[in-house]
Design a protein around this motif. Structure first.
Motif, PDB file in Angstrom:
ATOM      1  N   LEU A 417       0.349   4.758  54.093  1.00  0.00           N
ATOM      2  CA  LEU A 417       0.818   3.565  53.360  1.00  0.00           C
ATOM      3  C   LEU A 417      -0.115   3.230  52.202  1.00  0.00           C
ATOM      4  N   PHE A 418      -1.366   3.712  52.286  1.00  0.00           N
ATOM      5  CA  PHE A 418      -2.386   3.338  51.308  1.00  0.00           C
ATOM      6  C   PHE A 418      -2.586   4.423  50.263  1.00  0.00           C
ATOM      7  N   TYR A 419      -3.057   3.993  49.085  1.00  0.00           N
ATOM      8  CA  TYR A 419      -3.409   4.943  48.038  1.00  0.00           C
ATOM      9  C   TYR A 419      -4.690   5.684  48.406  1.00  0.00           C
ATOM     10  N   SER A 420      -5.568   5.012  49.148  1.00  0.00           N
ATOM     11  CA  SER A 420      -6.916   5.539  49.373  1.00  0.00           C
ATOM     12  C   SER A 420      -7.023   6.468  50.576  1.00  0.00           C
ATOM     13  N   THR A 421      -6.063   6.410  51.491  1.00  0.00           N
ATOM     14  CA  THR A 421      -6.152   7.242  52.689  1.00  0.00           C
ATOM     15  C   THR A 421      -4.773   7.467  53.279  1.00  0.00           C
ATOM     16  N   LYS A 452       7.729  10.766  49.136  1.00  0.00           N
ATOM     17  CA  LYS A 452       7.125  12.075  48.854  1.00  0.00           C
ATOM     18  C   LYS A 452       5.606  12.005  48.902  1.00  0.00           C
ATOM     19  N   ARG A 453       5.042  11.037  48.163  1.00  0.00           N
ATOM     20  CA  ARG A 453       3.582  10.913  48.100  1.00  0.00           C
ATOM     21  C   ARG A 453       3.062   9.847  49.046  1.00  0.00           C
ATOM     22  N   GLN A 454       3.909   8.873  49.317  1.00  0.00           N
ATOM     23  CA  GLN A 454       3.435   7.718  50.071  1.00  0.00           C
ATOM     24  C   GLN A 454       4.601   7.083  50.813  1.00  0.00           C
ATOM     25  N   ASN A 455       4.343   6.641  52.035  1.00  0.00           N
ATOM     26  CA  ASN A 455       5.367   5.921  52.782  1.00  0.00           C
ATOM     27  C   ASN A 455       5.325   4.447  52.401  1.00  0.00           C
ATOM     28  N   SER A 456       6.376   3.730  52.727  1.00  0.00           N
ATOM     29  CA  SER A 456       6.417   2.301  52.391  1.00  0.00           C
ATOM     30  C   SER A 456       7.130   1.521  53.489  1.00  0.00           C
TER      31      SER A 456
END
Length: 545
Positions: A417-421, A452-456
């Motif tokens: 969920l996070f950009y950092s991890t 694709k890159r990140q869940n939400s």
């Protein structure tokens, strides 16, 4: 302006940023663009206040040819030239009413005109403007606000002329981008938030230093604004929070989310408090507060180290004078290495619990915030799952918090969920005066929208979590359960969520005797029918099967 329009402004500005930054690092370009957006906001606010202050004397409708003759790019510049003797009194009034002063030459209207004509003076004018706002505008409100903005950086161009040209282009494009949109504080504030989010996505792991995704901020906010003793109270969220703290506030987005949720429910916040160690991010947070229409008396952001407790406000040794907060929210750096020592062992924040290990400061951050939580307040903090089950010093701290009945709810979130991890994280909800003698576990790890890159998290996912916290159900299959302290004690005070709420689907039990009987019956049936078939083949003179 509608929410759709607000998002569109953010997207328009992001497209400009994406097109202009070229090979420049996303973080570097972010600081330039957001600073110019902030200058636009300050200028607009100042000019609106000047109109009210000067009334009919404000030369708002001066024809362009007259302005050109007077060599003035803004109405306020004309007034300054024609009323030199009154300028000091006017600025004194502006400092009293809007709490800052911007000289006409430094107003956004003049800056964009310099950019339009590709003036060689743009870079120097911006520099002087930033320094004036920081140092001479009003007491310490803007002190160091633009300290990380290097207009002479070679990242903008190799020569002063190149840099000036690049700045002209950036400012012109920003001016064109916002020309068709309303520029009230909510609109620009939301656009600023959108840009911070987009730049966070572009800077990957670094983003964890300054940005908590809005969907996760919303969960924390909706939890801490509910009544701490009875979240299901029919009157809904609290009407007033006197003080709210985020001791690792980054760009301030989490604090502003709490404020937004309070306003949505007709409530108010007395004052917002934030602390941030990174100087660039600290400046972003102050700009963010002001861009959202907050007065400098409504917030206090401190630049300093939280774990070393540099903030004098939080260093009061007299317990009777200790400041407490109605809500504490935080998304501190995950498993940060730190340097615990003998002095910190005696620190009032940690003394009753012990120090977090050198390898992970997670519980040090938690105990810092918890120390300043009011008796009727709620704390919600985002942490890595390791705090739920790691041994040693962390186990001792976790055990004491549980025995003292301070851990109210454990929420497991989906991964990525996070950009950092990409790791899954949890939210711990803590209280000092908790009624229930159990712990609510919510396992939301399977409820998300894949990306694709990140869940939400969608609105329904957020609502499910908040409702489960609010109404505290005994049991929701594969999602939530209230767990007694006896059961937690039997598990060695291990809070690993899957021990208490598993999301796995139970396999259907197989009756092997019944299966064997069915297979035997099928085999017998096959033999009978094969024998009959072979008899027919024999009569036809064909070989059997």
């Amino acid at each position: 302006m509608t929410q759709k329009d607000q998002q569109q402004l953010g997207k328009t500005l992001w497209n400009i940023a994406d097109a202009l930054r070229g090979a420049m690092n996303a973080d570097d370009f972010r600081d330039y663009m957001l600073s110019f957006l902030f200058l636009r906001y300050l200028s607009f606010n100042y000019e609106e206040a000047a109109k009210k202050e000067l009334g009919k004397d404000y030369p708002d409708n001066t024809p362009k040819d007259v302005m050109a003759k007077l060599k003035a790019n803004t109405p306020l510049e004309i007034w300054y030239k024609e009323n030199e003797a009154d300028v000091a009194d006017f600025e004194k009034q502006m400092r009293r009413k809007v709490h800052y002063v911007i000289k006409p030459k430094h107003l956004w209207g003049n800056i964009i005109e310099l950019a339009r004509i590709q003036s060689d003076e743009l870079l120097k004018t911006l520099e002087r403007g930033f320094r004036y706002i920081e140092n001479d505008s009003f007491e310490s409100t803007f002190q160091g606000l633009f300290s990380e903005i290097n207009l002479n950086s070679e990242k903008l161009g190799k020569t002063p002329k190149d840099r000036n040209k690049k700045l002209c282009t950036i400012i012109q494009k920003i001016a064109e981008g916002i020309a068709d949109f309303s520029t009230d504080s909510d609109t620009l504030g939301d656009a600023y938030e959108y840009l911070i989010g987009q730049f966070a996505a572009g800077s990957g792991k670094k983003a964890g230093e300054f940005y908590t995704p809005q969907q996760i901020s919303t969960i924390l906010s909706k939890i801490v604004i509910l009544d701490s003793q009875d979240p299901s109270n029919s009157t809904g969220p609290k009407k007033k929070l006197n003080r709210v703290l985020d001791f690792a506030c980054g760009s301030g987005s989490l604090l502003l989310n709490v404020r937004k949720r309070m306003k949505e429910n007709g409530g108010t916040i007395g004052k917002i408090y934030g602390q941030e160690k990174n100087i660039t991010t600290y400046n972003l947070a102050r700009m963010n507060m002001l861009l959202h229409g907050m007065k400098d008396t409504e917030f206090e952001i401190f630049h300093g180290d939280t774990l070393e407790n540099h903030w004098s406000l939080l260093n009061e040794m007299n317990p009777s004078k200790k400041i407490e907060f109605d809500a504490v929210v935080a998304n501190p750096p995950f498993s940060l290495r730190w340097e615990p020592n003998d002095t910190l062992a005696e620190d009032f924040r940690f003394k009753g619990y012990g120090l977090a290990p050198k390898s992970a400061a997670d519980f040090a951050f938690l105990l810092h915030g918890f120390h300043f939580l009011g008796k009727e307040g709620t704390m919600a903090i985002i942490l890595p799952h390791g705090v739920l089950f790691r041994g040693g010093a962390e186990e001792r701290i976790r055990t004491k918090l549980l025995k003292d009945n301070h851990i109210d709810t454990v929420i497991g979130l989906p991964s990525n969920l996070f950009y950092s991890t990409g790791i899954p994280v949890c939210i711990l909800v803590l209280k000092k005066c908790k009624k229930q003698e159990d712990v609510l576990f919510i396992n939301a790890s399977e409820r998300f929208k894949p990306g694709k890159r990140q869940n939400s998290l969608e609105e329904e996912h957020i609502d499910d979590i908040v409702k489960a916290y609010q109404f505290r159900p005994e049991h929701i299959e594969r999602y939530a359960r209230r767990v007694s302290m006896d059961e937690i004690e039997k598990n060695g005070y291990n809070l690993n969520i899957s021990r208490y709420v598993s999301t796995s689907v139970e396999e259907t039990k197989i009756d092997l005797k019944e299966v064997n009987e069915k297979l035997t019956s099928i085999n017998n049936s096959i033999k009978t029918h094969t024998d009959e078939h072979n008899q027919f083949l024999k009569e036809l003179g064909l070989p059997p099967i």
